[in-house]
Write a protein that holds these residues in place. Structure first.
Motif, PDB file in Angstrom:
ATOM      1  N   VAL A 110      64.006 -16.660 -65.724  1.00  0.00           N
ATOM      2  CA  VAL A 110      63.364 -16.478 -66.793  1.00  0.00           C
ATOM      3  C   VAL A 110      61.655 -17.042 -66.312  1.00  0.00           C
ATOM      4  CG1 VAL A 110      65.212 -16.752 -67.812  1.00  0.00           C
ATOM      5  CG2 VAL A 110      64.206 -18.630 -67.193  1.00  0.00           C
ATOM      6  N   TYR A 111      61.971 -18.297 -65.842  1.00  0.00           N
ATOM      7  CA  TYR A 111      60.227 -18.444 -65.098  1.00  0.00           C
ATOM      8  C   TYR A 111      59.205 -17.551 -65.273  1.00  0.00           C
ATOM      9  CZ  TYR A 111      59.735 -18.590 -59.890  1.00  0.00           C
ATOM     10  OH  TYR A 111      59.927 -17.710 -59.184  1.00  0.00           O
ATOM     11  N   LYS A 112      59.738 -16.513 -64.414  1.00  0.00           N
ATOM     12  CA  LYS A 112      58.723 -15.298 -63.886  1.00  0.00           C
ATOM     13  C   LYS A 112      57.653 -15.143 -65.407  1.00  0.00           C
ATOM     14  CE  LYS A 112      60.757 -13.925 -60.153  1.00  0.00           C
ATOM     15  NZ  LYS A 112      60.424 -14.237 -58.651  1.00  0.00           N
ATOM     16  N   ASP A 113      59.338 -15.134 -66.354  1.00  0.00           N
ATOM     17  CA  ASP A 113      58.045 -14.651 -67.338  1.00  0.00           C
ATOM     18  C   ASP A 113      56.840 -15.822 -68.270  1.00  0.00           C
ATOM     19  OD1 ASP A 113      59.268 -12.825 -68.508  1.00  0.00           O
ATOM     20  OD2 ASP A 113      59.704 -13.612 -70.938  1.00  0.00           O
ATOM     21  N   VAL A 114      56.627 -16.970 -67.794  1.00  0.00           N
ATOM     22  CA  VAL A 114      55.505 -18.089 -67.964  1.00  0.00           C
ATOM     23  C   VAL A 114      54.389 -17.177 -67.323  1.00  0.00           C
ATOM     24  CG1 VAL A 114      54.740 -19.827 -68.349  1.00  0.00           C
ATOM     25  CG2 VAL A 114      57.147 -19.312 -68.308  1.00  0.00           C
ATOM     26  N   HIS A 115      54.231 -16.605 -66.743  1.00  0.00           N
ATOM     27  CA  HIS A 115      53.643 -16.538 -65.457  1.00  0.00           C
ATOM     28  C   HIS A 115      52.989 -15.062 -65.681  1.00  0.00           C
ATOM     29  CE1 HIS A 115      53.502 -20.616 -64.349  1.00  0.00           C
ATOM     30  NE2 HIS A 115      54.465 -20.361 -63.280  1.00  0.00           N
ATOM     31  N   ASP A 116      53.338 -13.675 -66.438  1.00  0.00           N
ATOM     32  CA  ASP A 116      53.314 -12.833 -66.705  1.00  0.00           C
ATOM     33  C   ASP A 116      52.392 -12.613 -67.003  1.00  0.00           C
ATOM     34  OD1 ASP A 116      55.177 -11.052 -66.260  1.00  0.00           O
ATOM     35  OD2 ASP A 116      55.071 -10.828 -68.592  1.00  0.00           O
ATOM     36  N   GLU A 117      51.628 -10.979 -66.233  1.00  0.00           N
ATOM     37  CA  GLU A 117      49.848 -10.966 -66.273  1.00  0.00           C
ATOM     38  C   GLU A 117      49.905 -10.406 -67.582  1.00  0.00           C
ATOM     39  OE1 GLU A 117      49.061  -7.541 -63.814  1.00  0.00           O
ATOM     40  OE2 GLU A 117      49.215  -8.943 -62.029  1.00  0.00           O
ATOM     41  N   ASP A 118      50.929  -9.959 -68.469  1.00  0.00           N
ATOM     42  CA  ASP A 118      50.593  -9.880 -69.650  1.00  0.00           C
ATOM     43  C   ASP A 118      50.639 -11.346 -71.016  1.00  0.00           C
ATOM     44  OD1 ASP A 118      53.598 -10.338 -70.038  1.00  0.00           O
ATOM     45  OD2 ASP A 118      53.833  -8.225 -70.931  1.00  0.00           O
ATOM     46  N   ARG A 119      50.313 -11.847 -70.529  1.00  0.00           N
ATOM     47  CA  ARG A 119      50.631 -13.888 -71.251  1.00  0.00           C
ATOM     48  C   ARG A 119      49.489 -13.362 -72.577  1.00  0.00           C
ATOM     49  NH1 ARG A 119      53.114 -18.284 -70.712  1.00  0.00           N
ATOM     50  NH2 ARG A 119      51.429 -18.648 -72.700  1.00  0.00           N
ATOM     51  N   LEU A 120      49.288 -13.759 -73.351  1.00  0.00           N
ATOM     52  CA  LEU A 120      48.021 -14.109 -74.438  1.00  0.00           C
ATOM     53  C   LEU A 120      47.409 -15.017 -74.287  1.00  0.00           C
ATOM     54  CD1 LEU A 120      49.862 -12.781 -78.053  1.00  0.00           C
ATOM     55  CD2 LEU A 120      48.226 -11.153 -75.661  1.00  0.00           C
ATOM     56  N   THR A 121      46.409 -14.927 -73.700  1.00  0.00           N
ATOM     57  CA  THR A 121      45.800 -16.339 -72.826  1.00  0.00           C
ATOM     58  C   THR A 121      44.876 -16.405 -74.152  1.00  0.00           C
ATOM     59  OG1 THR A 121      43.999 -14.536 -71.649  1.00  0.00           O
ATOM     60  CG2 THR A 121      46.371 -16.090 -70.686  1.00  0.00           C
TER      61      THR A 121
END
Lengths: 512, 168
Positions: free
Chosen positions: A266-277
């Motif tokens: 699930v940690y991969k979610d945190v570094h997802d490309e579609d994170r709102l930054t």
């Protein structure tokens, strides 16, 4: 009770205590060992934990001996040290000593014990060693190096006793003996990465973590897995703002020493490309100051029609959303989608409820709704729809209802909801904020912040507190500590600021 | 604060006639210069100036110089990306990214191996830490110059072809 003298120290233990555990308590550190694991059956194959028991003709292994009244045990004398050294030398006879390329280096039982008990010149030439298969992929998550294996059989016992799938076994005899999966099968159970954790050497390593980082460069922060309602206690291993792996943290009342493979990813979610930054204003990336004007209009008193929480958000975030909605005079509240984040559970650890904090919504009296009902409530609401976390518009009914509405979304990932919202505020993902999750047992489990947030994202609780201040709350909580105090007071919870450490986390009301 | 009673500074000292015309002092200075010139012409061997770059300084045998990466027989880097050097490095100037090698006998190799020569303190701890004798600081190359900071970060290709300058 049995009185046992260990290294000259007389101690009392309950009948049925393993000598191994008794020695660990008396010595303050465990005996050297590979095969013993408190959560698996005793195999007694590594022979490293031998101790001298007076009256017994030979040294005996502590893991398969129980304490007896009047026992006199020596664990540190020359005889015992010599035995450990010789056994270790035998374990290393065919070991490739390829520590430079081994991911286990730095947390390896063989390395640690060699530093304590070994330190000899090897009598076996590198060329004389028995060679076996290296870098053999045996499953979706695990890679096997047969040369490094010390045949402790922990992985075999794990697959037989915990997952009861029995994929692994020891094949052949003597120095040809090797660990492996049964022909035609692969190590594909949903807990396969636990074999990597319990492997005392570098024989089983994680394919996901392979060559990503040397383990001594990682920093560890305790955390709670957000993968499902079980809320396994984890250790977040990270470096320079990147999470590299999740490891289970022992909590016998929640997950024991295990966790599932899905949870580890699930940690991969945190570094997802579609994170709102960065904040988005009608789809355009803008600075925080630029959304202020629109927020003032959309989140003015009386202008909010419906506030929707989320089972993925922390207890504090949902609490602040509720408080903000009340402050803004919002007529309606919802806990979010009841059907979101559902999967298939099992009777080991995984829960069918894939959201980490659904019980938290119950504590806050935020009722969840199914997609049709939620869509109906959105349709009936007049004014801004304030959404927190998750991606509620992934449900087509909700997306349709949100069309044409004024939507403010506080979230972490781009998706249908972020695309529909007038104003998107980038919040912190689970590892980037401190918070409390309430697991399926009703346990309040707090966790600290592990890594930094990306770019312009802010802690979600802080975003909500800023809105509370803008909405005219006289003394908005200035820290998470204050938020927790308010929450504790409002809902009669145990003090969230001093939740006991792992193992004795108290349950909120109505725990099973 | 009053300045009364304090001694006058030297600037206020009365100049003598000889000082006021300067010429004598100028000639005295020229005398020193010409004296050095004559001495250097007569004893060229003692002259401290070196005709760099034609004539280079000879360092002690213990001088290390710029790093180089050693090769296997087939020309691939000997490095297995164990990152002992970057762990040990007191200047934190080595950045290695490891990758899976197609040959299971090698298994791990450095996809990239960068050294920031500006951060490096040339202490040689990396070569001591290396279990594979893959990095050496024995080139004796001391001419480390570039016109941009970025160019001081040297990569794997550069380090692999960073042969000794033949001085040892």
């Amino acid at each position: 009770m049995a009185k046992v003298t260990i290294d000259g120290q007389e101690m009392e233990f309950a009948e049925g205590t393993r000598l191994f555990d008794a020695c660990a308590e008396a010595r303050g550190e465990a005996l050297p060992h590979f095969c013993y694991h408190p959560d698996l059956s005793v195999a007694g194959v590594c022979r490293l934990c031998q101790v001298e028991v007076e009256g017994m003709p030979k040294l005996t292994i502590a893991c398969n001996t129980f304490v007896r009244d009047g026992m006199v045990v020596h664990t540190r004398n020359e005889k015992v040290r010599k035995a450990a050294r010789q056994i270790l030398e035998m374990h290393l006879v065919n070991h490739p000593v390829d520590c430079p390329i081994c991911d286990q280096a730095g947390e390896c039982g063989l390395q640690n014990q060699y530093m304590t008990y070994g330190l000899y010149e090897s009598e076996v030439e590198q060329a004389d060693k028995v060679n076996k298969a290296k870098a053999e992929v045996i499953g979706p998550h695990v890679i096997l190096d047969k040369e490094r294996c010390v045949l402790c059989s922990r992985c075999v016992r794990f697959c037989e006793e915990v997952t009861k799938t029995g994929e692994m076994g020891i094949f052949n005899r003597g120095d040809r003996a090797e660990i492996g999966v049964a022909p035609g099968t692969e190590l594909a159970n949903e807990y396969s990465l636990n074999t990597v954790d319990i492997c005392p050497v570098g024989a089983l390593t994680s394919r996901d973590f392979r060559f990503q980082k040397r383990v001594w460069m990682l920093k560890s922060t305790p955390g709670v897995c957000p993968g499902c309602a079980t809320g396994c206690n984890v250790r977040i291993d990270h470096e320079a703002g990147r999470i590299f792996r999740l490891k289970p943290r022992r909590n016998d009342e929640v997950n024991g020493p295990w966790m599932c493979d899905r949870g580890r990813m699930v940690y991969k979610d945190v570094h997802d490309e579609d994170r709102l930054t960065t904040p988005l204003l009608r789809g355009e990336a803008v600075a925080w100051a630029d959304v202020e004007e629109d927020l003032a209009r959309l989140l003015a008193f009386g202008s909010v029609g419906l506030a929707v929480g989320s089972a993925r958000a922390t207890l504090e975030e949902n609490f602040l959303l509720k408080r903000l909605a009340e402050r803004l005079g919002a007529g309606e509240m919802s806990g979010g989608l009841r059907d979101a984040d559902r999967g298939v559970g099992d009777d080991i650890l995984q829960d069918a409820d894939r959201a980490p904090n659904r019980r938290g919504l119950e504590i806050l009296d935020l009722a969840e709704h199914d997609a049709v009902t939620l869509a109906g409530r959105i349709g009936n609401a007049s004014g801004t729809i304030l959404l927190l976390g998750g991606d509620p518009a992934a449900a087509p009914e909700v997306a349709a209802a949100l069309q044409g509405k004024d939507v403010v979304f506080v979230g972490t990932h781009a998706g249908a909801t972020a695309a529909l919202a007038q104003v998107v505020l980038p919040g912190a993902a689970w590892a980037e904020t401190a918070g409390v999750f309430v697991n399926r047992q009703g346990r309040l489990q707090d966790f600290p912040q592990a890594i930094a947030r990306p770019d312009r994202a802010r802690e979600t609780w802080r975003i909500l507190v800023e809105r509370l201040a803008a909405a005219g709350e006289d003394t908005p909580p200035a820290s998470l500590r204050t938020v927790r105090l308010l929450l504790t007071e409002a809902h009669g919870l145990p003090d969230l600021n001093s939740l006991p450490a792992v193992g004795s986390v108290p349950a909120a009301g109505g725990a099973d | 604060m009053s300045f009364e009673g304090l001694p006058k500074g030297s600037g206020n000292k009365e100049r003598t006639f000889r000082e006021s015309i300067y010429l004598w002092e100028v000639l005295r200075g020229l005398g020193v210069t010409i004296g050095h010139l004559v001495r250097n012409i007569l004893h060229t061997d003692d002259m401290p100036t070196r005709q760099y770059p034609e004539e280079k300084h000879v360092y002690s045998d213990r001088f290390r110089g710029r790093h180089r990466l050693m090769k296997r027989e087939d020309g691939a880097p000997r490095c297995v990306a164990c990152q002992m050097c970057s762990t040990y490095c007191p200047a934190d100037c080595i950045e290695i990214v490891a990758a899976e090698h197609p040959d299971p006998a090698i298994e791990k190799y450095p996809a990239s191996f960068d050294i920031d020569l500006l951060r490096c303190v040339y202490c040689g701890l990396c070569e001591e830490a290396c279990p594979c004798d893959a990095i050496r600081l024995d080139t004796g190359i001391f001419e480390i110059a570039a016109d941009q900071r970025e160019k001081f970060v040297v990569d794997k290709e550069f380090l692999l072809n960073n042969e000794t300058d033949g001085t040892r």
